[in-house]
Design an enzyme around this catalytic site. Sequence first.
Site, PDB file in Angstrom:
ATOM      1  N   LEU A   1       9.564  20.892   3.923  1.00 50.04           N
ATOM      2  CA  LEU A   1       8.575  20.137   3.158  1.00 50.04           C
ATOM      3  C   LEU A   1       8.568  18.687   3.633  1.00 50.04           C
ATOM      4  CD1 LEU A   1       9.501  21.508  -0.386  1.00 50.04           C
ATOM      5  CD2 LEU A   1       7.549  22.194   1.021  1.00 50.04           C
TER       6      LEU A   1
ATOM      7  N   HIS B   1       8.674 -19.065  -4.321  1.00 46.79           N
ATOM      8  CA  HIS B   1       9.222 -19.831  -3.195  1.00 46.79           C
ATOM      9  C   HIS B   1      10.717 -19.549  -3.069  1.00 46.79           C
ATOM     10  CE1 HIS B   1       9.681 -23.145  -0.408  1.00 46.79           C
ATOM     11  NE2 HIS B   1      10.707 -23.572  -1.129  1.00 46.79           N
TER      12      HIS B   1
END
Length: 464
Positions: A39, A443
Site C-alpha cells: 500500500l 521572527h
Amino acid sequence: MKDISCAVLVVGAGPGGYVTAIRAGQLGLDTVIVEPRRLGGTCLNVGCIPSKALIHAADEFFHVCEMAQGRRTPGISLSAPSFDLAACQAWKAGIVNRLTNGVSELLKRARVKIVEGSARFRDGKTVEVATATGIQVIRARDVVIATGSEAVALPSLPFGGRVLSSTEALALDAPPQRLVVVGAGYIGLELGTAFRKLGSEVTVVEAAERILPQYEAELTRPVAARLRELGVAVHLGAKVRGWAGERMLTMETAGGADERLPADAVLVTVGRRPATEGWGREELVLAMNGPFIAVDEQCRTSMRGVYAVGDVTGEPMLAHRAMAQGEMVAGIIAGEKRSWDKVAVPAVCFTDPEIVTAGLSAARARAAGIETKTGRFPLTANGRALSTESADGFVAVVARADNHLILGMQAVGAGVSELSAAFGLALEMGARLEDVGATIHAHPTLGECLQEAALRALGHAVHI
Ligand code: FAD
Ligand code: NAD
C-alpha cells in the site's frame, strides 16, 4: 471464490487511490481497493518518502563532513565521520513501513476492503483480480482508476544491471563510486546531489540547455551554482548514446562531439509515463489526452461511472495533486457537488537549495496578458537564513498590477519547501499584497521573506 459487489472500486493504492478509498469509506460508501504491491504506491514505497529520507541522511552526513573539515559552524570540531548506506537503508525502510502500515490502518478504520493482486478490467463495471488464492471478480457501481506511473527507459540504456531507475538507486547499499545521471529534472538532481554528498563522483547529462527546464531560470541558478560547488559535472544539451565498454559510456556533447564517461552506475531519470497498459484498458472506451487518461474537472473519464485520479491523468505528476483529486472524487461519488477549482498546485524540488513555486511566475502572467507588480526579497537580508548558514536564494511574489491580487509565489533557498503552505493558502484565499504585507510573520523565520517580498512589491519593504 465468491464475487464481490461494492459501491466503489479503486484500482491502485498510491496517494491517489488510497485517499479516494479512505474518503469514500468515511462517507459511508462500501469500498474495495485493489493493489498488487505494498500500500502507498510509488510515493510511499519508492518515491517521495524514501528519496527525502536519503536526501536528509546525505545532508546530515555532508554537514558533519564539512564540520570535520572546519568548513561549517565555527566552534564545532569532529573527527573522521563515516557513513554506512546499508544501515541507513534499514532506517529508511522503517519509515516506509510505518507509513504503509498507517495507510493500512486508515483503510481498515474507514471499513475499506483491501484485495491484494493485480486488477484487470473485463468491462467498465467489472474487474478480475489475480490473488494468491485465485481469481477474484469484483463488480462496482463506480470505478476509480489510480494506476499511477512508471519510469521511462532509454532504448540505448534499458533498466537492469548497472542501469538504475530511481527505485534501484534508492535501494543501493553502497554509493556507486562513479555515477552518471541522465536527466537533470526532479529525480536526477534530488538523488544525484544526495549521492554526491555521500561520496560518489557524479556527472549529470541533460538534453535541454539548462537544468530543471520546467522551472524559471532564475530559480534554478542557485542550484546550478551549488552543483558546481559540490563538484558535480553537468553536461547540458548533451545525450548519452550508450555503453562503449563495461564501465564506459559514450555521450554526444552539445557541440556534436563524442565524449567518454566512466560509470559504475547510470541513473536514468528522463521522466515518468502514465501506467495505462497491462490492466485491460482495451476493454474500456476511454478517451485519452496524449498518453494520459482524459478526465474532466470532476475526474470523470469518457465512460459513465469510471473516474481516474493521479499520475495516470496527467501533469503535474505530484502526490498532493493525486490526493486532492482522490478526496474530491470520493465526495462526488457520495453525491457532493464538487469540481476541480484549485487556484494552484504547489511544487517543490528538494534540491540543494530547495525550490518552491505556486501559481504564476511573472513571465507566465505577462504571457497571459496580465500586467503585474512583483517583489523579491533575498535571503541574505533575512536573520533566520543568515543564522542557519543558508542565505543563498530569494522569495518572490507576483500580483496583478490593478488590484494587487497575488497570482504566484516562488522561492529558492535552504528550507523554503515549508513556505509551500503559506504560498498555497495565500493563493487559495485570494490574498492581496496588502494582506500578506499586513500579516505578522514570526521572527526570525524564512516566512518574513514572503511578507517583505509583498511589501517590496508595494514599494515599502522594511528590511532592504
Ligand atoms: P502511484 O503512487 O504510482 O500508485 C499507483 C498504484 O497503482 C501502485 O501502487 C501500483 O502498484 C498500482 N497498480 C498499477 N496497476 C494496477 C492494477 N492493474 N491493479 C491494481 N493496482 C495497480 N511527488 C511529490 O509530490 N513530492 C515528491 O517529493 C515526490 N518525490 C518523488 C520521488 C521519486 C523517486 C518518484 C519516482 C516520484 C516522486 N513523486 C513525488 C511523484 C509521486 O510519487 C507520484 O506523483 C504519486 O505517487 C502519484 O500517485 P498515484 O496514486 O497516481 O500513483
Ligand atoms: P523530469 O521530467 O523532472 O525530468 C526529466 C529530465 O530529463 C528533463 O530535464 C529532460 O529534459 C531530461 N531528458 C529527457 N530525455 C533525455 C535524454 N535522452 N537525455 C538527457 N536528458 C533527457 O523527470 P524525473 O526526474 O524522471 O521525474 C519524474 C516525475 O516525478 C516528475 O516530473 C515529477 O512529477 C515527479 N517527481 C516529483 C518530485 C518532487 O515533487 N519533489 C521528486 C521526484 C519526482
